[in-house]
Write a protein that holds these residues in place. Structure first.
Motif, PDB file in Angstrom:
ATOM      1  N   ARG A 260     -14.472 -14.049  -8.348  1.00  0.00           N
ATOM      2  CA  ARG A 260     -14.702 -14.334  -9.763  1.00  0.00           C
ATOM      3  C   ARG A 260     -15.455 -13.183 -10.437  1.00  0.00           C
ATOM      4  O   ARG A 260     -15.112 -12.774 -11.555  1.00  0.00           O
ATOM      5  N   ARG A 261     -16.469 -12.659  -9.776  1.00  0.00           N
ATOM      6  CA  ARG A 261     -17.212 -11.526 -10.347  1.00  0.00           C
ATOM      7  C   ARG A 261     -16.296 -10.327 -10.534  1.00  0.00           C
ATOM      8  O   ARG A 261     -16.361  -9.628 -11.549  1.00  0.00           O
ATOM      9  N   HIS A 262     -15.446 -10.076  -9.557  1.00  0.00           N
ATOM     10  CA  HIS A 262     -14.540  -8.931  -9.620  1.00  0.00           C
ATOM     11  C   HIS A 262     -13.538  -9.103 -10.760  1.00  0.00           C
ATOM     12  O   HIS A 262     -13.277  -8.167 -11.531  1.00  0.00           O
ATOM     13  N   VAL A 263     -12.998 -10.303 -10.881  1.00  0.00           N
ATOM     14  CA  VAL A 263     -12.007 -10.557 -11.933  1.00  0.00           C
ATOM     15  C   VAL A 263     -12.650 -10.452 -13.309  1.00  0.00           C
ATOM     16  O   VAL A 263     -12.087  -9.852 -14.231  1.00  0.00           O
ATOM     17  N   ARG A 264     -13.834 -10.995 -13.464  1.00  0.00           N
ATOM     18  CA  ARG A 264     -14.511 -10.926 -14.764  1.00  0.00           C
ATOM     19  C   ARG A 264     -14.847  -9.489 -15.156  1.00  0.00           C
ATOM     20  O   ARG A 264     -14.805  -9.122 -16.326  1.00  0.00           O
ATOM     21  N   ALA A 265     -15.182  -8.671 -14.163  1.00  0.00           N
ATOM     22  CA  ALA A 265     -15.522  -7.278 -14.452  1.00  0.00           C
ATOM     23  C   ALA A 265     -14.300  -6.482 -14.879  1.00  0.00           C
ATOM     24  O   ALA A 265     -14.378  -5.623 -15.764  1.00  0.00           O
TER      25      ALA A 265
ATOM     26  N   GLU B   9       0.827  -1.206   0.000  1.00  0.00           N
ATOM     27  CA  GLU B   9       0.000   0.000   0.000  1.00  0.00           C
ATOM     28  C   GLU B   9       0.864   1.260   0.000  1.00  0.00           C
ATOM     29  O   GLU B   9       0.421   2.322  -0.433  1.00  0.00           O
ATOM     30  N   ARG B  10       2.101   1.154   0.489  1.00  0.00           N
ATOM     31  CA  ARG B  10       3.006   2.310   0.514  1.00  0.00           C
ATOM     32  C   ARG B  10       3.979   2.289  -0.664  1.00  0.00           C
ATOM     33  O   ARG B  10       4.914   3.072  -0.706  1.00  0.00           O
ATOM     34  N   TYR B  11       3.729   1.407  -1.607  1.00  0.00           N
ATOM     35  CA  TYR B  11       4.625   1.236  -2.752  1.00  0.00           C
ATOM     36  C   TYR B  11       4.608   2.481  -3.635  1.00  0.00           C
ATOM     37  O   TYR B  11       3.557   3.119  -3.822  1.00  0.00           O
ATOM     38  N   VAL B  12       5.760   2.832  -4.204  1.00  0.00           N
ATOM     39  CA  VAL B  12       5.861   4.004  -5.082  1.00  0.00           C
ATOM     40  C   VAL B  12       5.406   3.624  -6.485  1.00  0.00           C
ATOM     41  O   VAL B  12       6.029   2.794  -7.150  1.00  0.00           O
ATOM     42  N   GLY B  13       4.295   4.225  -6.936  1.00  0.00           N
ATOM     43  CA  GLY B  13       3.776   3.934  -8.267  1.00  0.00           C
ATOM     44  C   GLY B  13       3.014   2.626  -8.316  1.00  0.00           C
ATOM     45  O   GLY B  13       2.792   1.962  -7.298  1.00  0.00           O
ATOM     46  N   PRO B  14       2.590   2.193  -9.501  1.00  0.00           N
ATOM     47  CA  PRO B  14       1.858   0.934  -9.638  1.00  0.00           C
ATOM     48  C   PRO B  14       2.710  -0.259  -9.203  1.00  0.00           C
ATOM     49  O   PRO B  14       3.913  -0.304  -9.473  1.00  0.00           O
ATOM     50  N   TRP B  15       2.079  -1.213  -8.508  1.00  0.00           N
ATOM     51  CA  TRP B  15       2.753  -2.450  -8.129  1.00  0.00           C
ATOM     52  C   TRP B  15       2.460  -3.494  -9.195  1.00  0.00           C
ATOM     53  O   TRP B  15       1.305  -3.758  -9.523  1.00  0.00           O
ATOM     54  N   LEU B  16       3.505  -4.093  -9.742  1.00  0.00           N
ATOM     55  CA  LEU B  16       3.362  -5.205 -10.672  1.00  0.00           C
ATOM     56  C   LEU B  16       4.124  -6.402 -10.109  1.00  0.00           C
ATOM     57  O   LEU B  16       5.101  -6.235  -9.381  1.00  0.00           O
ATOM     58  N   PRO B  17       3.711  -7.605 -10.460  1.00  0.00           N
ATOM     59  CA  PRO B  17       4.390  -8.787  -9.915  1.00  0.00           C
ATOM     60  C   PRO B  17       5.778  -8.955 -10.501  1.00  0.00           C
ATOM     61  O   PRO B  17       6.122  -8.388 -11.548  1.00  0.00           O
TER      62      PRO B  17
ATOM     63  N   ALA C 136      -1.290  -8.944 -16.202  1.00  0.00           N
ATOM     64  CA  ALA C 136      -2.527  -8.174 -16.105  1.00  0.00           C
ATOM     65  C   ALA C 136      -3.473  -8.768 -15.062  1.00  0.00           C
ATOM     66  O   ALA C 136      -4.122  -8.036 -14.306  1.00  0.00           O
ATOM     67  N   LEU C 137      -3.557 -10.102 -15.002  1.00  0.00           N
ATOM     68  CA  LEU C 137      -4.421 -10.731 -13.993  1.00  0.00           C
ATOM     69  C   LEU C 137      -3.899 -10.443 -12.596  1.00  0.00           C
ATOM     70  O   LEU C 137      -4.679 -10.180 -11.672  1.00  0.00           O
ATOM     71  N   HIS C 138      -2.583 -10.465 -12.409  1.00  0.00           N
ATOM     72  CA  HIS C 138      -2.024 -10.171 -11.090  1.00  0.00           C
ATOM     73  C   HIS C 138      -2.398  -8.759 -10.636  1.00  0.00           C
ATOM     74  O   HIS C 138      -2.596  -8.523  -9.440  1.00  0.00           O
ATOM     75  N   VAL C 139      -2.472  -7.816 -11.562  1.00  0.00           N
ATOM     76  CA  VAL C 139      -2.877  -6.453 -11.210  1.00  0.00           C
ATOM     77  C   VAL C 139      -4.285  -6.465 -10.626  1.00  0.00           C
ATOM     78  O   VAL C 139      -4.573  -5.806  -9.627  1.00  0.00           O
ATOM     79  N   VAL C 140      -5.172  -7.235 -11.236  1.00  0.00           N
ATOM     80  CA  VAL C 140      -6.547  -7.337 -10.734  1.00  0.00           C
ATOM     81  C   VAL C 140      -6.574  -8.058  -9.397  1.00  0.00           C
ATOM     82  O   VAL C 140      -7.287  -7.650  -8.464  1.00  0.00           O
ATOM     83  N   LEU C 141      -5.795  -9.115  -9.259  1.00  0.00           N
ATOM     84  CA  LEU C 141      -5.778  -9.870  -8.010  1.00  0.00           C
ATOM     85  C   LEU C 141      -5.315  -9.016  -6.833  1.00  0.00           C
ATOM     86  O   LEU C 141      -5.711  -9.263  -5.689  1.00  0.00           O
ATOM     87  N   GLU C 142      -4.485  -8.003  -7.099  1.00  0.00           N
ATOM     88  CA  GLU C 142      -4.018  -7.117  -6.032  1.00  0.00           C
ATOM     89  C   GLU C 142      -5.176  -6.377  -5.366  1.00  0.00           C
ATOM     90  O   GLU C 142      -5.059  -5.940  -4.231  1.00  0.00           O
ATOM     91  N   SER C 143      -6.288  -6.200  -6.084  1.00  0.00           N
ATOM     92  CA  SER C 143      -7.416  -5.459  -5.523  1.00  0.00           C
ATOM     93  C   SER C 143      -8.337  -6.339  -4.684  1.00  0.00           C
ATOM     94  O   SER C 143      -9.280  -5.839  -4.061  1.00  0.00           O
TER      95      SER C 143
END
Length: 279
Positions: free
Chosen positions: A147-152, A69-77, A99-106
């Motif tokens: 699953r709903r969140h990832v599909r959206a 949460e304190r990471y500088v800029g976007p976090w990518l895996p 791209a999926l990992h970006v969604v999983l972060e949320s």
């Protein structure tokens, strides 16, 4: 080869799916093996290890959330780049794309773990429940929400690998020459670009959206900071991607989402700390 050696690639894939960090995933797997050895586990060794790795990875993810949460800029895996001998490396398919990992972060840690274990790796809910410390019914609800969140946010598209590879090759040619016209031809109008520098190297602190903005951003970066860099094709998290190489050193790993022959998402890992494990 011991049983653990045979199981290790799958165990690392599971931990990486939960964590998005290959170094942490390998540490988790090593910890699980030591616990198994000390406990003298017999019988279903694979089942015990998968559950233990999942449980340990969830614990690490919970502790890492505040740091991210304190990471500088976007976090990518940390990207997984396939080596010439994939038997010696972790291999993934498109289900674990950047791209999926970006969604999983949320997702919440529990939602992410349940989704990865059940939807990606096909574990039954009783096993998932044992790993996350919930009832099977609670895990079904967590999986449904995830699953709903990832599909959206990351709807799945059936993309031919040749089409994906062709779009990546066109991108490499256009970006290498800072050619705005060619870039606009390969980028989707709604393309989103994310760069992870982790505060260690210069990178965009926010996602860049829209084909014109992304094209100008890429052309500007090429002219100002990476004029001598070259692109090398590679398999990134199971899909065709690119390595940006400058003076023999990888300075960026590019992952792509391709829809309808055009690039919809670009994820660029530039944080040197996340590039150390590259083959």
């Amino acid at each position: 080869m011991t049983d653990f050696d045979a199981l290790r690639p799958r165990l690392v894939r599971v931990a990486y799916g939960v964590l998005g960090d290959l170094a942490e995933a390998e540490d988790v797997v090593q910890d699980a093996w030591l616990r198994m050895w000390r406990a003298g586990v017999d019988g279903d060794v694979e089942g015990w290890l998968v559950v233990t790795v999942s449980r340990l990875a969830l614990d690490v993810l919970r502790s890492a959330r505040h740091r991210r949460e304190r990471y500088v800029g976007p976090w990518l895996p940390e990207p997984v780049v396939t080596a010439p001998d994939p038997a010696d490396r972790v291999t993934l398919d498109e289900s674990m794309s950047l791209a999926l990992h970006v969604v999983l972060e949320s997702l919440s840690p529990a939602e992410r773990t349940v989704f990865v274990l059940h939807d990606v790796f096909g574990m039954a809910f009783p096993e998932v429940a044992e790993a996350v410390g919930r009832t099977p019914e609670a895990c079904r609800q967590l999986a449904s929400r995830a699953r709903r969140h990832v599909r959206a946010r990351a709807p799945r598209f059936d993309v031919d690998e040749a089409e994906h590879r062709r779009a990546v090759a066109l991108f490499a040619e256009a970006a290498s020459g800072a050619d705005l016209v060619k870039l606009l031809g390969v980028l989707d109008p709604d393309v989103v670009l994310r760069t992870d520098g982790g505060g260690r190297v210069r990178a965009a602190l926010n996602p860049v959206a829209g084909s014109e903005r992304v094209a100008r951003f890429l052309a500007g970066v090429k002219r100002k900071f990476a004029s001598a860099a070259v692109f090398v094709p590679a398999t990134v998290n199971g899909a065709p991607g690119l390595l940006r190489v400058l003076d023999g050193t990888v300075t960026g790993v590019f992952g792509f989402t391709v829809v309808g022959g055009r690039i919809r998402e670009i994820d660029i890992q530039m944080n040197p700390e996340k590039l150390r494990s590259l083959p």
